[in-house]
Design a protein around this motif. Structure first.
Motif, PDB file in Angstrom:
ATOM      1  N   VAL A   1      44.359  55.823  63.173  1.00  0.00           N
ATOM      2  CA  VAL A   1      43.938  54.629  63.924  1.00  0.00           C
ATOM      3  C   VAL A   1      42.669  54.050  63.305  1.00  0.00           C
ATOM      4  O   VAL A   1      42.555  52.830  63.113  1.00  0.00           O
ATOM      5  CB  VAL A   1      43.730  54.970  65.415  1.00  0.00           C
ATOM      6  N   LYS A   2      41.717  54.915  62.959  1.00  0.00           N
ATOM      7  CA  LYS A   2      40.455  54.461  62.355  1.00  0.00           C
ATOM      8  C   LYS A   2      40.707  53.802  60.999  1.00  0.00           C
ATOM      9  O   LYS A   2      40.173  52.723  60.716  1.00  0.00           O
ATOM     10  CB  LYS A   2      39.499  55.650  62.205  1.00  0.00           C
ATOM     11  N   ASN A   3      41.550  54.425  60.157  1.00  0.00           N
ATOM     12  CA  ASN A   3      41.847  53.859  58.837  1.00  0.00           C
ATOM     13  C   ASN A   3      42.572  52.519  58.960  1.00  0.00           C
ATOM     14  O   ASN A   3      42.333  51.600  58.178  1.00  0.00           O
ATOM     15  CB  ASN A   3      42.688  54.825  58.011  1.00  0.00           C
ATOM     16  N   PHE A   4      43.457  52.425  59.939  1.00  0.00           N
ATOM     17  CA  PHE A   4      44.157  51.159  60.162  1.00  0.00           C
ATOM     18  C   PHE A   4      43.171  50.066  60.581  1.00  0.00           C
ATOM     19  O   PHE A   4      43.184  48.967  60.039  1.00  0.00           O
ATOM     20  CB  PHE A   4      45.252  51.325  61.222  1.00  0.00           C
ATOM     21  N   ASP A   5      42.322  50.373  61.548  1.00  0.00           N
ATOM     22  CA  ASP A   5      41.330  49.388  62.004  1.00  0.00           C
ATOM     23  C   ASP A   5      40.385  48.976  60.876  1.00  0.00           C
ATOM     24  O   ASP A   5      40.051  47.795  60.740  1.00  0.00           O
ATOM     25  CB  ASP A   5      40.534  49.930  63.198  1.00  0.00           C
TER      26      ASP A   5
ATOM     27  N   SER B   1      41.492  65.567  53.021  1.00  0.00           N
ATOM     28  CA  SER B   1      42.100  65.901  54.314  1.00  0.00           C
ATOM     29  C   SER B   1      43.216  64.929  54.701  1.00  0.00           C
ATOM     30  O   SER B   1      43.988  65.205  55.609  1.00  0.00           O
ATOM     31  CB  SER B   1      41.030  65.916  55.411  1.00  0.00           C
ATOM     32  N   ALA B   2      43.309  63.799  54.008  1.00  0.00           N
ATOM     33  CA  ALA B   2      44.332  62.789  54.326  1.00  0.00           C
ATOM     34  C   ALA B   2      45.647  63.162  53.662  1.00  0.00           C
ATOM     35  O   ALA B   2      46.032  62.602  52.647  1.00  0.00           O
ATOM     36  CB  ALA B   2      43.859  61.412  53.885  1.00  0.00           C
ATOM     37  N   ASP B   3      46.354  64.121  54.280  1.00  0.00           N
ATOM     38  CA  ASP B   3      47.578  64.630  53.679  1.00  0.00           C
ATOM     39  C   ASP B   3      48.841  64.234  54.438  1.00  0.00           C
ATOM     40  O   ASP B   3      49.923  64.722  54.152  1.00  0.00           O
ATOM     41  CB  ASP B   3      47.506  66.147  53.566  1.00  0.00           C
ATOM     42  N   LYS B   4      48.713  63.325  55.402  1.00  0.00           N
ATOM     43  CA  LYS B   4      49.862  62.889  56.200  1.00  0.00           C
ATOM     44  C   LYS B   4      49.977  61.364  56.133  1.00  0.00           C
ATOM     45  O   LYS B   4      49.020  60.669  55.831  1.00  0.00           O
ATOM     46  CB  LYS B   4      49.697  63.315  57.656  1.00  0.00           C
ATOM     47  N   TRP B   5      51.180  60.895  56.441  1.00  0.00           N
ATOM     48  CA  TRP B   5      51.435  59.457  56.489  1.00  0.00           C
ATOM     49  C   TRP B   5      51.874  59.085  57.901  1.00  0.00           C
ATOM     50  O   TRP B   5      52.733  59.748  58.477  1.00  0.00           O
ATOM     51  CB  TRP B   5      52.509  59.077  55.474  1.00  0.00           C
ATOM     52  N   TYR B   6      51.277  58.043  58.432  1.00  0.00           N
ATOM     53  CA  TYR B   6      51.571  57.587  59.786  1.00  0.00           C
ATOM     54  C   TYR B   6      52.136  56.170  59.746  1.00  0.00           C
ATOM     55  O   TYR B   6      51.672  55.333  58.969  1.00  0.00           O
ATOM     56  CB  TYR B   6      50.297  57.581  60.646  1.00  0.00           C
ATOM     57  N   LYS B   7      53.136  55.936  60.585  1.00  0.00           N
ATOM     58  CA  LYS B   7      53.670  54.585  60.752  1.00  0.00           C
ATOM     59  C   LYS B   7      52.959  53.968  61.947  1.00  0.00           C
ATOM     60  O   LYS B   7      52.979  54.520  63.044  1.00  0.00           O
ATOM     61  CB  LYS B   7      55.180  54.620  60.997  1.00  0.00           C
ATOM     62  N   VAL B   8      52.306  52.830  61.705  1.00  0.00           N
ATOM     63  CA  VAL B   8      51.604  52.122  62.763  1.00  0.00           C
ATOM     64  C   VAL B   8      52.371  50.839  63.054  1.00  0.00           C
ATOM     65  O   VAL B   8      52.536  49.997  62.166  1.00  0.00           O
ATOM     66  CB  VAL B   8      50.144  51.790  62.364  1.00  0.00           C
ATOM     67  N   LYS B   9      52.856  50.722  64.289  1.00  0.00           N
ATOM     68  CA  LYS B   9      53.517  49.486  64.704  1.00  0.00           C
ATOM     69  C   LYS B   9      52.434  48.589  65.276  1.00  0.00           C
ATOM     70  O   LYS B   9      51.806  48.904  66.282  1.00  0.00           O
ATOM     71  CB  LYS B   9      54.596  49.761  65.746  1.00  0.00           C
ATOM     72  N   CYS B  10      52.226  47.478  64.600  1.00  0.00           N
ATOM     73  CA  CYS B  10      51.159  46.548  64.951  1.00  0.00           C
ATOM     74  C   CYS B  10      51.787  45.251  65.447  1.00  0.00           C
ATOM     75  O   CYS B  10      52.769  44.784  64.876  1.00  0.00           O
ATOM     76  CB  CYS B  10      50.322  46.303  63.705  1.00  0.00           C
ATOM     77  N   LYS B  11      51.232  44.706  66.495  1.00  0.00           N
ATOM     78  CA  LYS B  11      51.722  43.418  66.995  1.00  0.00           C
ATOM     79  C   LYS B  11      50.634  42.374  66.789  1.00  0.00           C
ATOM     80  O   LYS B  11      49.540  42.480  67.333  1.00  0.00           O
ATOM     81  CB  LYS B  11      52.089  43.513  68.478  1.00  0.00           C
TER      82      LYS B  11
ATOM     83  N   GLY C   1      39.054  42.668  57.709  1.00  0.00           N
ATOM     84  CA  GLY C   1      38.952  41.336  57.130  1.00  0.00           C
ATOM     85  C   GLY C   1      39.990  40.353  57.640  1.00  0.00           C
ATOM     86  O   GLY C   1      39.977  39.184  57.273  1.00  0.00           O
ATOM     87  N   SER C   2      40.879  40.807  58.502  1.00  0.00           N
ATOM     88  CA  SER C   2      41.964  39.953  58.966  1.00  0.00           C
ATOM     89  C   SER C   2      41.472  38.941  59.995  1.00  0.00           C
ATOM     90  O   SER C   2      40.647  39.245  60.844  1.00  0.00           O
ATOM     91  CB  SER C   2      43.068  40.814  59.600  1.00  0.00           C
ATOM     92  N   MET C   3      42.006  37.740  59.915  1.00  0.00           N
ATOM     93  CA  MET C   3      41.670  36.690  60.882  1.00  0.00           C
ATOM     94  C   MET C   3      42.616  36.731  62.080  1.00  0.00           C
ATOM     95  O   MET C   3      42.384  36.070  63.078  1.00  0.00           O
ATOM     96  CB  MET C   3      41.760  35.319  60.206  1.00  0.00           C
ATOM     97  N   MET C   4      43.683  37.526  61.994  1.00  0.00           N
ATOM     98  CA  MET C   4      44.689  37.599  63.050  1.00  0.00           C
ATOM     99  C   MET C   4      44.234  38.553  64.154  1.00  0.00           C
ATOM    100  O   MET C   4      43.644  39.589  63.876  1.00  0.00           O
ATOM    101  CB  MET C   4      46.016  38.109  62.485  1.00  0.00           C
ATOM    102  N   ASP C   5      44.544  38.182  65.388  1.00  0.00           N
ATOM    103  CA  ASP C   5      44.376  39.113  66.491  1.00  0.00           C
ATOM    104  C   ASP C   5      45.577  40.044  66.479  1.00  0.00           C
ATOM    105  O   ASP C   5      46.703  39.629  66.216  1.00  0.00           O
ATOM    106  CB  ASP C   5      44.315  38.361  67.827  1.00  0.00           C
ATOM    107  N   TYR C   6      45.344  41.313  66.785  1.00  0.00           N
ATOM    108  CA  TYR C   6      46.433  42.281  66.773  1.00  0.00           C
ATOM    109  C   TYR C   6      46.170  43.356  67.811  1.00  0.00           C
ATOM    110  O   TYR C   6      45.060  43.518  68.303  1.00  0.00           O
ATOM    111  CB  TYR C   6      46.588  42.922  65.387  1.00  0.00           C
ATOM    112  N   LYS C   7      47.237  44.084  68.113  1.00  0.00           N
ATOM    113  CA  LYS C   7      47.096  45.285  68.932  1.00  0.00           C
ATOM    114  C   LYS C   7      48.043  46.339  68.371  1.00  0.00           C
ATOM    115  O   LYS C   7      49.083  46.018  67.788  1.00  0.00           O
ATOM    116  CB  LYS C   7      47.366  45.006  70.405  1.00  0.00           C
ATOM    117  N   ILE C   8      47.647  47.587  68.529  1.00  0.00           N
ATOM    118  CA  ILE C   8      48.461  48.696  68.052  1.00  0.00           C
ATOM    119  C   ILE C   8      49.445  49.060  69.153  1.00  0.00           C
ATOM    120  O   ILE C   8      49.054  49.404  70.269  1.00  0.00           O
ATOM    121  CB  ILE C   8      47.585  49.905  67.674  1.00  0.00           C
TER     122      ILE C   8
END
Length: 149
Positions: free
Chosen positions: A112-116, A73-83, A121-128
């Motif tokens: 959003v779920k796949n990105f999260d 079902s994963a047939d699309k690509w999304y650009k996630v801008k992460c800060k 495993g990341s040690m960095m704080d981030y927000k979408i």
């Protein structure tokens, strides 16, 4: 580190009625330069065409990381801008550094779920900051085993 190029390719596809129909698609290619990007995208796309093929545009695409999903079902690509949020040691103020990530998913919520999940495993704080569906049809990362000597 990957060096991504967004390549627009105009092809002719065979319709169900047996007619050739022009279509322009965007592909993402990992290459060293524009020439290699054009060569690689033509090599990947040519087997699926039934007529003329033309690379109409090539642009650099800056993605810090890519998160893939192997489900059908994963047939699309999304650009996630992460800060990414860091603390400036001199001023003790928060600093945000923006990065673009590419996420494969079937829907906005899956992206959003796949990105999260990819960032667990990341040690960095981030927000979408933003999630946008791209017009990328397929991604061709560099694979040394597939390349001819």
């Amino acid at each position: 580190m990957n060096n991504w190029f967004a390549c627009k390719v105009k092809i002719e596809i065979l319709t169900d009625g047996g007619m050739l129909k022009p279509q322009t698609d965007t592909y993402l290619v990992d290459a060293l330069n524009f020439t290699e990007a054009e060569t690689r995208v033509l090599k990947e796309v040519t087997p699926f065409t039934h007529g003329a093929i033309d690379v109409t545009d090539i642009k650099r695409a800056k993605f810090a990381e890519m998160f893939t999903d192997s489900s059908e079902s994963a047939d699309k690509w999304y650009k996630v801008k992460c800060k990414f949020i860091t603390i400036d040691e001199k001023t003790d103020k928060e600093k945000e550094t923006a990065q673009n990530m590419l996420v494969q998913a079937g829907s906005f919520h899956d992206a959003v779920k796949n990105f999260d999940n990819g960032m667990k495993g990341s040690m960095m704080d981030y927000k979408i900051a933003a999630v946008t569906e791209t017009n990328i049809l397929d991604v061709f990362p560099y694979d040394a085993a597939k390349e001819e000597p």
